[in-house]
Design a protein around this motif. Structure first.
Motif, PDB file in Angstrom:
ATOM      1  N   ALA A  15      18.423  56.264   9.388  1.00  0.00           N
ATOM      2  CA  ALA A  15      17.296  56.873   9.540  1.00  0.00           C
ATOM      3  C   ALA A  15      16.475  57.168   8.057  1.00  0.00           C
ATOM      4  O   ALA A  15      15.227  57.373   7.960  1.00  0.00           O
ATOM      5  CB  ALA A  15      17.753  58.475   9.783  1.00  0.00           C
ATOM      6  N   THR A  16      17.174  57.148   7.042  1.00  0.00           N
ATOM      7  CA  THR A  16      16.366  57.252   5.659  1.00  0.00           C
ATOM      8  C   THR A  16      15.276  56.032   5.485  1.00  0.00           C
ATOM      9  O   THR A  16      14.294  56.267   5.188  1.00  0.00           O
ATOM     10  CB  THR A  16      17.244  57.231   4.365  1.00  0.00           C
ATOM     11  OG1 THR A  16      18.200  58.304   4.929  1.00  0.00           O
ATOM     12  CG2 THR A  16      16.872  57.060   3.120  1.00  0.00           C
ATOM     13  N   ALA A  18      14.230  54.021   7.736  1.00  0.00           N
ATOM     14  CA  ALA A  18      13.119  54.310   8.939  1.00  0.00           C
ATOM     15  C   ALA A  18      11.987  55.169   8.249  1.00  0.00           C
ATOM     16  O   ALA A  18      10.831  55.196   8.377  1.00  0.00           O
ATOM     17  CB  ALA A  18      13.863  54.735  10.337  1.00  0.00           C
ATOM     18  N   ALA A  19      12.425  56.537   7.711  1.00  0.00           N
ATOM     19  CA  ALA A  19      11.503  57.322   7.279  1.00  0.00           C
ATOM     20  C   ALA A  19      10.886  56.822   6.143  1.00  0.00           C
ATOM     21  O   ALA A  19       9.436  57.241   5.959  1.00  0.00           O
ATOM     22  CB  ALA A  19      12.327  58.479   6.882  1.00  0.00           C
ATOM     23  N   LEU A  20      11.534  56.038   5.149  1.00  0.00           N
ATOM     24  CA  LEU A  20      10.776  55.330   3.995  1.00  0.00           C
ATOM     25  C   LEU A  20       9.446  54.452   4.634  1.00  0.00           C
ATOM     26  O   LEU A  20       8.489  54.578   3.893  1.00  0.00           O
ATOM     27  CB  LEU A  20      11.754  54.756   3.227  1.00  0.00           C
ATOM     28  CG  LEU A  20      12.747  55.575   2.304  1.00  0.00           C
ATOM     29  CD1 LEU A  20      13.515  54.571   1.650  1.00  0.00           C
ATOM     30  CD2 LEU A  20      12.107  56.249   1.252  1.00  0.00           C
ATOM     31  N   ALA A  22       8.042  55.004   7.453  1.00  0.00           N
ATOM     32  CA  ALA A  22       6.792  55.655   7.891  1.00  0.00           C
ATOM     33  C   ALA A  22       6.144  56.444   6.740  1.00  0.00           C
ATOM     34  O   ALA A  22       5.178  56.610   6.807  1.00  0.00           O
ATOM     35  CB  ALA A  22       7.472  56.861   8.653  1.00  0.00           C
ATOM     36  N   LEU A  23       6.646  56.678   5.672  1.00  0.00           N
ATOM     37  CA  LEU A  23       6.092  57.338   4.515  1.00  0.00           C
ATOM     38  C   LEU A  23       4.955  56.492   3.733  1.00  0.00           C
ATOM     39  O   LEU A  23       4.007  56.767   3.336  1.00  0.00           O
ATOM     40  CB  LEU A  23       7.094  57.930   3.445  1.00  0.00           C
ATOM     41  CG  LEU A  23       7.737  59.123   3.768  1.00  0.00           C
ATOM     42  CD1 LEU A  23       8.931  59.470   2.783  1.00  0.00           C
ATOM     43  CD2 LEU A  23       6.730  60.289   3.656  1.00  0.00           C
ATOM     44  N   TYR A  26       2.041  56.309   5.683  1.00  0.00           N
ATOM     45  CA  TYR A  26       1.495  57.563   5.596  1.00  0.00           C
ATOM     46  C   TYR A  26       0.521  57.786   4.448  1.00  0.00           C
ATOM     47  O   TYR A  26      -0.508  58.124   4.236  1.00  0.00           O
ATOM     48  CB  TYR A  26       2.329  58.938   5.497  1.00  0.00           C
ATOM     49  CG  TYR A  26       1.894  60.320   5.308  1.00  0.00           C
ATOM     50  CD1 TYR A  26       1.112  60.614   6.338  1.00  0.00           C
ATOM     51  CD2 TYR A  26       1.796  60.753   4.211  1.00  0.00           C
ATOM     52  CE1 TYR A  26       0.548  62.032   6.210  1.00  0.00           C
ATOM     53  CE2 TYR A  26       1.342  62.125   3.887  1.00  0.00           C
ATOM     54  CZ  TYR A  26       0.475  62.526   5.003  1.00  0.00           C
ATOM     55  OH  TYR A  26       0.037  63.744   4.879  1.00  0.00           O
ATOM     56  N   ALA A 215      16.272  49.313  11.156  1.00  0.00           N
ATOM     57  CA  ALA A 215      15.583  50.140  10.193  1.00  0.00           C
ATOM     58  C   ALA A 215      15.320  49.548   9.044  1.00  0.00           C
ATOM     59  O   ALA A 215      13.947  49.642   8.894  1.00  0.00           O
ATOM     60  CB  ALA A 215      16.789  51.066   9.926  1.00  0.00           C
ATOM     61  N   CYS A 222       6.557  47.696   7.675  1.00  0.00           N
ATOM     62  CA  CYS A 222       5.624  48.789   7.175  1.00  0.00           C
ATOM     63  C   CYS A 222       5.261  48.462   5.590  1.00  0.00           C
ATOM     64  O   CYS A 222       4.043  48.224   5.407  1.00  0.00           O
ATOM     65  CB  CYS A 222       6.338  50.180   7.142  1.00  0.00           C
ATOM     66  SG  CYS A 222       6.832  50.841   8.928  1.00  0.00           S
TER      67      CYS A 222
END
Length: 254
Positions: A15-16, A18-20, A22-23, A26, A215, A222
């Motif tokens: 999850a970390t 994947a979140a990175l 997305a960031l 962003y 992930a 990204c």
């Protein structure tokens, strides 16, 4: 080994990453190294490119080799061992070949630190999962996911290595000028080297069919995809004769 698997760290780590990813999308700002060092603070501490890349990539290789030593040794290696060997092969190239041949600009220490932390975390996540959590059936070697995934990994690594070679030929030792890369997939995209690595990790995710690999592939898409976009924009601004038909990352599309 599967009995000792702790799912919570695996889920949290995946999850970390994947979140990175997305960031990264962003904020959409280029990481300030290489072509984009103009965004750095002038007095920022930097290291020679070869030293920095070696130190950044080494943790992934070292951690993965450590987990590989824990794998069962037999005449026919289990799929998890083969997949971890693929991971090690990529980072062997990045650590001991790419880093020692690169002719890039000095690398900012703050980004080096971030890269080292990321590589340690990712090496632990992938190695831990493949050593203690992965369970593959005996027929996994003949499964289309494994075969196609390994094919993509090898294809992507070949593209990545060839593209790195093309980039090195553009600059003589000691030069800091930029030239338009030609040949290979650079005929179609500005980020051929990034595309190769993205294909690698997509193949790795397919072959391992695991959440940690997925992930990491998402993060790579990204981060490297955005990097390719920034490189493409850089080339268009710098060179008036830059091929207008060339895309950033995906031939004929984007």
């Amino acid at each position: 080994m599967a009995a000792r698997c702790l799912q919570s760290p695996v889920l949290a780590g995946s999850a970390t990453f994947a979140a990175l990813g997305a960031l990264v999308l962003y904020y959409a700002e280029p990481s300030a190294y290489g072509k984009h060092t103009e965004s750095l603070i002038p007095m920022a501490i930097s290291l020679p490119a070869r030293t920095a890349w070696f130190l950044q990539e080494l943790p992934s290789f070292a951690v993965a080799v450590g987990f590989l030593a824990l794998q069962p040794h037999s005449l026919f290696a289990p799929p998890g061992t083969v997949l971890l060997c693929l991971f090690c092969a990529h980072y062997f190239y990045r650590t001991f070949i790419y880093s020692l041949l690169t002719r890039g600009r000095p690398f900012p220490a703050v980004l080096l630190f971030r890269g080292i932390v990321f590589c340690i975390g990712n090496g632990v996540l992938q190695g831990y999962y493949l050593t203690y959590c992965a369970e593959y059936p005996e027929e996994w070697y003949t499964d289309i996911r494994f075969s196609f995934g390994v094919f993509l990994f090898i294809l992507g690594m070949g593209i990545n290595i060839h593209s790195d070679w093309i980039l090195r030929q553009l600059r003589k030792p000691g030069e800091v000028i930029y030239r338009i890369p030609e040949g290979g997939l650079f005929t179609y995209v500005s980020g051929a080297n990034f595309l190769g690595e993205i294909i690698e990790w997509i193949g790795y995710a397919v072959a391992s069919w695991s959440l940690p690999a997925l992930a990491f592939a998402f993060f790579s898409l990204c981060f490297l995809g955005l990097r390719a976009f920034h490189h493409h924009r850089f080339y268009l601004k710098m060179f008036e004769d830059y091929p207008k038909s060339r895309k950033a990352l995906i031939p004929f599309i984007f």
